[in-house]
Motif scaffolding. Structure first.
Motif, short mmCIF file in Angstrom:
data_model
loop_
_atom_site.label_atom_id
_atom_site.label_comp_id
_atom_site.label_asym_id
_atom_site.label_seq_id
_atom_site.Cartn_x
_atom_site.Cartn_y
_atom_site.Cartn_z
N LYS A 277 0.77 -1.15 -0.21
CA LYS A 277 0.03 -0.07 0.02
C LYS A 277 0.97 1.23 0.01
CE LYS A 277 -3.09 2.77 2.70
NZ LYS A 277 -3.48 3.09 4.13
N GLN A 278 2.07 1.32 0.80
CA GLN A 278 2.77 2.40 1.00
C GLN A 278 3.71 2.44 -0.50
OE1 GLN A 278 5.26 1.59 4.35
NE2 GLN A 278 4.07 2.68 5.56
N ALA A 279 4.04 1.62 -1.09
CA ALA A 279 4.50 1.77 -2.50
C ALA A 279 3.54 2.26 -3.37
CB ALA A 279 5.11 0.33 -3.03
N TYR A 280 2.40 1.75 -3.51
CA TYR A 280 1.42 2.26 -4.49
C TYR A 280 1.09 3.93 -4.15
CZ TYR A 280 -0.14 -2.49 -6.06
OH TYR A 280 0.00 -3.62 -6.54
N SER A 281 0.91 4.19 -2.97
CA SER A 281 0.81 5.60 -2.49
C SER A 281 1.99 6.41 -2.99
CB SER A 281 0.68 5.52 -0.94
OG SER A 281 -0.57 5.10 -0.47
N HIS A 282 3.14 6.12 -2.74
CA HIS A 282 4.50 6.78 -2.82
C HIS A 282 4.48 7.03 -4.72
CE1 HIS A 282 8.51 8.24 -3.00
NE2 HIS A 282 8.61 7.44 -3.88
N ALA A 283 4.11 5.65 -5.15
CA ALA A 283 4.22 5.95 -6.77
C ALA A 283 2.88 6.52 -7.45
CB ALA A 283 4.18 4.49 -7.16
N GLU A 284 2.00 6.88 -6.46
CA GLU A 284 0.73 7.55 -7.10
C GLU A 284 -0.14 6.59 -8.07
OE1 GLU A 284 1.65 11.79 -7.85
OE2 GLU A 284 0.90 12.34 -5.88
N LEU A 285 -0.13 5.35 -7.58
CA LEU A 285 -0.55 4.57 -8.52
C LEU A 285 -2.13 4.20 -7.97
CD1 LEU A 285 -0.44 2.58 -10.86
CD2 LEU A 285 0.45 0.77 -9.22
N GLY A 286 -3.14 4.51 -8.74
CA GLY A 286 -4.68 4.27 -8.42
C GLY A 286 -5.03 3.01 -8.99
N LEU A 287 -5.82 2.24 -8.28
CA LEU A 287 -6.28 0.96 -8.72
C LEU A 287 -7.87 1.01 -8.37
CD1 LEU A 287 -4.00 -1.24 -6.73
CD2 LEU A 287 -3.64 -0.61 -8.99
N LEU A 288 -8.30 0.34 -9.57
CA LEU A 288 -9.88 0.21 -9.78
C LEU A 288 -9.94 -1.29 -10.11
CD1 LEU A 288 -11.32 3.13 -11.68
CD2 LEU A 288 -11.15 2.92 -9.19
N VAL A 289 -11.15 -1.83 -9.50
CA VAL A 289 -11.57 -3.06 -9.75
C VAL A 289 -12.95 -3.16 -10.27
CG1 VAL A 289 -12.05 -5.57 -9.25
CG2 VAL A 289 -9.91 -4.32 -8.18
N THR A 290 -13.23 -3.62 -11.42
CA THR A 290 -14.42 -3.73 -12.19
C THR A 290 -14.82 -5.05 -12.27
OG1 THR A 290 -13.31 -3.95 -14.38
CG2 THR A 290 -14.12 -1.71 -13.53
N ASP A 291 -16.13 -5.38 -12.37
CA ASP A 291 -17.01 -6.57 -12.55
C ASP A 291 -17.12 -7.24 -14.10
OD1 ASP A 291 -19.01 -5.22 -13.25
OD2 ASP A 291 -20.39 -5.72 -11.65
N LYS A 292 -17.72 -8.23 -14.30
CA LYS A 292 -17.96 -8.82 -15.43
C LYS A 292 -18.29 -7.70 -16.42
CE LYS A 292 -17.83 -13.45 -14.28
NZ LYS A 292 -18.88 -14.62 -13.87
N GLU A 293 -19.34 -6.85 -16.10
CA GLU A 293 -20.06 -5.98 -16.86
C GLU A 293 -19.20 -4.42 -16.82
OE1 GLU A 293 -21.85 -7.64 -14.16
OE2 GLU A 293 -22.18 -8.95 -15.86
N ASP A 294 -18.09 -4.34 -16.29
CA ASP A 294 -17.30 -3.17 -16.08
C ASP A 294 -17.77 -2.20 -15.49
OD1 ASP A 294 -15.20 -4.20 -17.97
OD2 ASP A 294 -16.48 -3.73 -19.59
N THR A 295 -18.47 -2.49 -14.56
CA THR A 295 -18.87 -1.64 -13.28
C THR A 295 -17.91 -1.63 -12.17
OG1 THR A 295 -21.22 -2.20 -13.63
CG2 THR A 295 -20.62 -1.30 -11.74
N ILE A 296 -17.48 -0.46 -11.74
CA ILE A 296 -16.57 -0.22 -10.77
C ILE A 296 -17.16 -0.74 -9.55
CG2 ILE A 296 -14.95 1.40 -9.31
CD1 ILE A 296 -15.40 3.27 -11.82
#
Length: 126
Positions: A28-47
């Motif tokens: 989590k700290q590495a993602y925050s430092h790198a300013e990497l946003g993550l989203l997960v979507t379902d089969k219908e491409d809904t966040i």
């Protein structure tokens, strides 16, 4: 990989997941430092999930929305079967380089705002 998405979706209905719950504190700290946003979507491409970085930047309003409605630039990735497609997306004041891992329903957003600003400033100086 859809098993992971379904599992996250199931857990999300029970509790709010944090990035730490999914990937651990160090990552989590590495993602925050790198300013990497993550989203997960379902089969219908809904966040169905956003990491802490995106939640702090107002993406929580987009949960349960189709990703192409929330972030129109993602349509180029969805409509292209090539896994290596990468697009730029503007969300609020930030600009992101966007990649998608289809099998996992995982969207990765690298904040490139500062890079773009410095690049434009350098062009203006020349």
């Amino acid at each position: 990989m859809w098993i992971v998405v379904n599992y996250i979706s199931h857990l999300r209905r029970k509790i709010d997941l944090t990035t730490t719950d999914l990937v651990g504190g160090d990552i989590k700290q590495a993602y925050s430092h790198a300013e990497l946003g993550l989203l997960v979507t379902d089969k219908e491409d809904t966040i169905i999930w956003a990491n802490d970085l995106f939640m702090s930047r107002g993406i929580q309003n987009k949960i349960d929305e189709k990703i192409v409605d929330a972030i129109p630039e993602t349509a180029e990735i969805i409509n292209n079967p090539n896994q290596s497609v990468e697009v730029e997306a503007k969300i609020g004041e930030q600009t992101y380089s966007v990649k998608h891992i289809r099998e996992a329903g995982l969207w990765m957003f690298k904040d490139i705002s500062e890079f773009k600003f410095l690049n434009e400033t350098k062009k203006d100086e020349n």
